[in-house]
Design an enzyme around this catalytic site. Structure first.
Site, PDB file in Angstrom:
ATOM      1  N   ASN A   9      16.321  91.761 -12.989  1.00  8.94           N
ATOM      2  CA  ASN A   9      16.413  93.166 -12.576  1.00  8.94           C
ATOM      3  C   ASN A   9      15.607  93.332 -11.283  1.00  8.94           C
ATOM      4  O   ASN A   9      14.386  93.309 -11.302  1.00  8.94           O
ATOM      5  CB  ASN A   9      15.842  94.034 -13.714  1.00  8.94           C
ATOM      6  CG  ASN A   9      15.838  95.511 -13.370  1.00  8.94           C
ATOM      7  OD1 ASN A   9      16.351  95.925 -12.328  1.00  8.94           O
ATOM      8  ND2 ASN A   9      15.253  96.312 -14.251  1.00  8.94           N
ATOM      9  N   HIS A  93      17.050 101.808 -19.301  1.00 12.50           N
ATOM     10  CA  HIS A  93      15.810 101.169 -18.855  1.00 12.50           C
ATOM     11  C   HIS A  93      14.670 102.187 -18.885  1.00 12.50           C
ATOM     12  O   HIS A  93      14.860 103.359 -18.560  1.00 12.50           O
ATOM     13  CB  HIS A  93      15.969 100.587 -17.442  1.00 12.50           C
ATOM     14  CG  HIS A  93      14.814  99.704 -17.070  1.00 12.50           C
ATOM     15  ND1 HIS A  93      13.627 100.211 -16.587  1.00 12.50           N
ATOM     16  CD2 HIS A  93      14.652  98.370 -17.169  1.00 12.50           C
ATOM     17  CE1 HIS A  93      12.792  99.201 -16.400  1.00 12.50           C
ATOM     18  NE2 HIS A  93      13.383  98.075 -16.740  1.00 12.50           N
ATOM     19  N   GLU A  95      12.270 102.776 -16.964  1.00 14.71           N
ATOM     20  CA  GLU A  95      11.981 103.494 -15.713  1.00 14.71           C
ATOM     21  C   GLU A  95      12.945 104.654 -15.520  1.00 14.71           C
ATOM     22  O   GLU A  95      12.589 105.693 -14.955  1.00 14.71           O
ATOM     23  CB  GLU A  95      11.994 102.509 -14.528  1.00 14.71           C
ATOM     24  CG  GLU A  95      10.717 101.665 -14.548  1.00 14.71           C
ATOM     25  CD  GLU A  95      10.858 100.280 -13.957  1.00 14.71           C
ATOM     26  OE1 GLU A  95      11.833  99.999 -13.253  1.00 14.71           O
ATOM     27  OE2 GLU A  95       9.964  99.445 -14.231  1.00 14.71           O
ATOM     28  N   GLU A 162      12.103  95.958 -24.513  1.00 15.75           N
ATOM     29  CA  GLU A 162      11.115  95.895 -23.435  1.00 15.75           C
ATOM     30  C   GLU A 162      10.004  96.909 -23.688  1.00 15.75           C
ATOM     31  O   GLU A 162      10.143  98.093 -23.354  1.00 15.75           O
ATOM     32  CB  GLU A 162      11.782  96.245 -22.090  1.00 15.75           C
ATOM     33  CG  GLU A 162      12.932  95.352 -21.714  1.00 15.75           C
ATOM     34  CD  GLU A 162      13.184  95.413 -20.205  1.00 15.75           C
ATOM     35  OE1 GLU A 162      13.019  94.385 -19.548  1.00 15.75           O
ATOM     36  OE2 GLU A 162      13.509  96.492 -19.695  1.00 15.75           O
ATOM     37  N   GLY A 168       5.957  95.202 -15.911  1.00 23.15           N
ATOM     38  CA  GLY A 168       5.301  95.223 -14.609  1.00 23.15           C
ATOM     39  C   GLY A 168       3.787  95.249 -14.678  1.00 23.15           C
ATOM     40  O   GLY A 168       3.122  95.539 -13.689  1.00 23.15           O
ATOM     41  N   SER A 198       7.032  91.455 -18.279  1.00 28.77           N
ATOM     42  CA  SER A 198       6.135  90.440 -17.715  1.00 28.77           C
ATOM     43  C   SER A 198       6.499  89.010 -18.116  1.00 28.77           C
ATOM     44  O   SER A 198       5.615  88.173 -18.317  1.00 28.77           O
ATOM     45  CB  SER A 198       4.675  90.756 -18.046  1.00 28.77           C
ATOM     46  OG  SER A 198       4.312  91.992 -17.449  1.00 28.77           O
TER      47      SER A 198
HETATM   48  P1  PGA Z   1       8.803  93.001 -15.427  1.00 26.63           P
HETATM   49  O1  PGA Z   1      10.027  94.039 -15.636  1.00 26.63           O
HETATM   50  O2  PGA Z   1       9.353  91.626 -15.659  1.00 26.63           O
HETATM   51  O3  PGA Z   1       8.341  93.222 -14.045  1.00 26.63           O
HETATM   52  O4  PGA Z   1       7.774  93.361 -16.450  1.00 26.63           O
HETATM   53  C1  PGA Z   1      10.943  93.864 -16.666  1.00 26.63           C
HETATM   54  C2  PGA Z   1      11.954  94.974 -16.647  1.00 26.63           C
HETATM   55  O5  PGA Z   1      11.601  96.122 -16.340  1.00 26.63           O
HETATM   56  O6  PGA Z   1      13.147  94.741 -16.930  1.00 26.63           O
END
Ligand code: PGA
Length: 238
Positions: A9, A93, A95, A162, A168, A198
């Protein structure tokens, strides 16, 4: 050869040009090294393209509006995706849920619409820290609520767990926690289930070895091609 699914992603990273370079060099790398792992890349909307790849890398959209076309300023629909042969989309997602404010109702509507189009849907769920701290039953309820209105048995569905606190942040869930939480999700969806949060070269092997983990959805560590290549080498050697 591993059948684990690896998805990258890009979020708001990479340009049209750097995405094309990335896809071309990843394709070469996979072909030269005989890497047959299914790989999906979700570049930003400006970098969508009908890439011809030898390795079969698949390209998906990070987001799209449930419409063919219309008046939805700033959004893209089926017509724009169709130009590039895109039939894969990421929905739910964290976000988009927490930063862009997408409600479960809207997410379910989007899911139903893209299901109707036969899209491959990567559907993300995951609890924030305060829910995790409230205990396992709270996590279970939260994840079930995030699947409200979602056909969790849809044949072209790939689920992704997730945890928000691991996205992140560099803070990965332990294999024990992933296994436990995946069993909660598997109780209501038998579709392939990825872990995200992560994932990086140093932990991908142990994460993919978790029973019930069918692959990884990777943000940060996928943006750099050499890091992505290392992870694919590890996945392929398992
Ligand atoms: P990350 O993001 O690997 O930076 O933790 C994963 C994601 O949001 O799909």
């Amino acid at each position: 050869m591993s059948s684990k699914i690896v998805a990258a992603n890009f979020k708001t990273n990479h340009t049209r040009r750097s995405t094309a370079e990335y896809v071309a060099s990843l394709d070469r790398f996979m072909a030269e090294n005989g890497i047959g792992t299914p790989v999906y890349i979700f570049p930003p909307a400006t970098a969508l393209e009908n890439f011809e790849t030898e390795s079969g890398i698949r390209i998906g959209a990070q987001n799209a509006y449930p419409t063919v076309k219309g008046s939805f300023t700033g959004e893209i629909g089926l017509q724009q995706l169709g130009e590039f042969g895109i039939d894969t989309v990421l929905i739910g997602h964290s976000e988009r849920r927490h930063i862009l404010g997408e409600s479960q109702e809207f997410i379910a509507k989007k899911f139903a619409w893209f299901k109707e189009q036969g899209f491959t849907i990567f559907y993300c769920i995951g609890e924030p820290l305060e829910v995790r701290e409230a205990g396992e039953e709270a996590v279970r309820r939260y994840l079930v609520e995030q699947c409200e209105g979602i056909d969790t048995s849809y044949e072209n569905l790939i689920m992704a767990y997730e945890p928000v606190w691991a996205i992140g942040t560099g803070k990965t869930a332990t294999p024990e926690l992933i296994e436990k939480t995946h069993s909660i999700v598997k109780a209501f969806s038998e579709r392939p289930l990825l872990y995200g949060g992560s994932v990086k070269p140093s932990n991908i092997a142990e994460i993919l070895a978790v029973p019930g983990c069918d692959g990884a959805l990777i943000g940060t560590a996928s943006w750099d091609i050499s890091s992505m290549q290392s992870m694919l080498e590890i996945v392929n050697s398992e």
